[in-house]
Design a protein around this motif. Sequence first.
Motif, PDB file in Angstrom:
ATOM      1  N   UNK A  96      16.525  -0.433  14.432  1.00  0.00           N
ATOM      2  CA  UNK A  96      15.272   0.239  14.087  1.00  0.00           C
ATOM      3  C   UNK A  96      15.342   0.729  12.643  1.00  0.00           C
ATOM      4  N   UNK A  97      14.324   0.402  11.880  1.00  0.00           N
ATOM      5  CA  UNK A  97      14.208   0.829  10.486  1.00  0.00           C
ATOM      6  C   UNK A  97      12.950   1.685  10.358  1.00  0.00           C
ATOM      7  N   UNK A  98      13.063   2.817   9.659  1.00  0.00           N
ATOM      8  CA  UNK A  98      11.887   3.657   9.390  1.00  0.00           C
ATOM      9  C   UNK A  98      11.891   4.037   7.925  1.00  0.00           C
ATOM     10  N   UNK A  99      10.928   3.514   7.190  1.00  0.00           N
ATOM     11  CA  UNK A  99      10.791   3.801   5.765  1.00  0.00           C
ATOM     12  C   UNK A  99       9.324   4.083   5.490  1.00  0.00           C
ATOM     13  N   UNK A 100       9.048   5.227   4.900  1.00  0.00           N
ATOM     14  CA  UNK A 100       7.668   5.600   4.579  1.00  0.00           C
ATOM     15  C   UNK A 100       6.790   5.446   5.815  1.00  0.00           C
ATOM     16  N   UNK A 101       5.779   4.586   5.728  1.00  0.00           N
ATOM     17  CA  UNK A 101       4.853   4.412   6.848  1.00  0.00           C
ATOM     18  C   UNK A 101       5.232   3.230   7.737  1.00  0.00           C
ATOM     19  N   UNK A 102       6.348   2.571   7.431  1.00  0.00           N
ATOM     20  CA  UNK A 102       6.778   1.404   8.216  1.00  0.00           C
ATOM     21  C   UNK A 102       7.892   1.804   9.169  1.00  0.00           C
ATOM     22  N   UNK A 103       7.742   1.389  10.414  1.00  0.00           N
ATOM     23  CA  UNK A 103       8.789   1.632  11.400  1.00  0.00           C
ATOM     24  C   UNK A 103       8.802   0.479  12.382  1.00  0.00           C
ATOM     25  N   UNK A 128       3.131 -12.396  -4.563  1.00  0.00           N
ATOM     26  CA  UNK A 128       3.055 -10.994  -4.958  1.00  0.00           C
ATOM     27  C   UNK A 128       4.454 -10.364  -4.989  1.00  0.00           C
ATOM     28  N   UNK A 129       4.908  -9.957  -6.179  1.00  0.00           N
ATOM     29  CA  UNK A 129       6.253  -9.405  -6.331  1.00  0.00           C
ATOM     30  C   UNK A 129       6.427  -8.091  -5.573  1.00  0.00           C
ATOM     31  N   UNK A 130       5.339  -7.342  -5.405  1.00  0.00           N
ATOM     32  CA  UNK A 130       5.429  -6.076  -4.671  1.00  0.00           C
ATOM     33  C   UNK A 130       5.748  -6.312  -3.201  1.00  0.00           C
ATOM     34  N   UNK A 131       5.202  -7.384  -2.651  1.00  0.00           N
ATOM     35  CA  UNK A 131       5.500  -7.735  -1.259  1.00  0.00           C
ATOM     36  C   UNK A 131       6.984  -8.031  -1.111  1.00  0.00           C
ATOM     37  N   UNK A 132       7.518  -8.821  -2.032  1.00  0.00           N
ATOM     38  CA  UNK A 132       8.927  -9.192  -1.947  1.00  0.00           C
ATOM     39  C   UNK A 132       9.836  -8.005  -2.236  1.00  0.00           C
ATOM     40  N   UNK A 133       9.416  -7.093  -3.108  1.00  0.00           N
ATOM     41  CA  UNK A 133      10.224  -5.920  -3.395  1.00  0.00           C
ATOM     42  C   UNK A 133      10.290  -5.007  -2.177  1.00  0.00           C
ATOM     43  N   UNK A 134       9.174  -4.836  -1.478  1.00  0.00           N
ATOM     44  CA  UNK A 134       9.159  -4.010  -0.273  1.00  0.00           C
ATOM     45  C   UNK A 134       9.999  -4.663   0.826  1.00  0.00           C
ATOM     46  N   UNK A 135       9.917  -5.988   0.932  1.00  0.00           N
ATOM     47  CA  UNK A 135      10.738  -6.710   1.909  1.00  0.00           C
ATOM     48  C   UNK A 135      12.222  -6.545   1.581  1.00  0.00           C
ATOM     49  N   UNK A 136      12.560  -6.599   0.290  1.00  0.00           N
ATOM     50  CA  UNK A 136      13.948  -6.395  -0.151  1.00  0.00           C
ATOM     51  C   UNK A 136      14.423  -4.993   0.219  1.00  0.00           C
ATOM     52  N   UNK A 137      13.545  -4.012   0.094  1.00  0.00           N
ATOM     53  CA  UNK A 137      13.908  -2.631   0.445  1.00  0.00           C
ATOM     54  C   UNK A 137      14.196  -2.513   1.951  1.00  0.00           C
ATOM     55  N   UNK A 138      13.318  -3.092   2.764  1.00  0.00           N
ATOM     56  CA  UNK A 138      13.541  -3.057   4.215  1.00  0.00           C
ATOM     57  C   UNK A 138      14.880  -3.712   4.564  1.00  0.00           C
ATOM     58  N   UNK A 139      15.129  -4.872   3.975  1.00  0.00           N
ATOM     59  CA  UNK A 139      16.374  -5.585   4.265  1.00  0.00           C
ATOM     60  C   UNK A 139      17.581  -4.787   3.786  1.00  0.00           C
TER      61      UNK A 139
END
Length: 201
Positions: A96-103, A128-139
């Motif tokens: 389970x990952x919880x970051x900001x509004x994503x869980x 969109x680089x922002x999409x990939x940056x957020x995905x990188x953060x989750x990972x």
Amino acid sequence: GAPGPMDKKNTKILNSPNLLLWNNKPLKKTLGKIFKCPIQIENDANLAGLGEAVLGAGKGHEVVAFFTISTGVGGTLIVDGKINKSSSSAEPGYQIIKIDDAQGHLEGLVSGTALKRRYKIDPAKIKNKKVWDKTAEYLAYGLHNSIVHWTPDIIVLGGSVMKSLPISRILFHLKKIMKVFPKIPEIKKAELGDLAGIYGG
């Protein structure tokens, strides 16, 4: 190589979201009847991880953590060129990952299936680089959790999503998150592609 957790004797898949009709069915016995030869079944991420650890990006390292980020998220730990028994049924995609509004499950945040569902487009076409940056953060959060549990020498990342996800951004976020270890393990992209499981077998 079969997706999802296996029973203790590796004769059937217990719970694969992508092969629902094969869950709890006698896969090993059925394949033996079809091919008329001895069959050995193993989790697909375990085989791909073994291939990468022995012949691919993890070659030469004692403890290799392997993750595949594709339709789903799978992973394994390879120690001294062998699938680590204590993690042979590991499902790191379901942490389970919880970051900001994503869980949610890591798989539900970074897999190709999740990205396609969220953005209504094939992940390979997302620019969109922002999409990939957020995905990188989750990972990065998922990798952090695995690092503190497994303490690998190297992390190898495979799967179709990794064709678009820059390791530099994963490392950027991981360095911000990691507090307990002064050094983050080396992170490399897998080298064997779709043949990793074949090499592992």
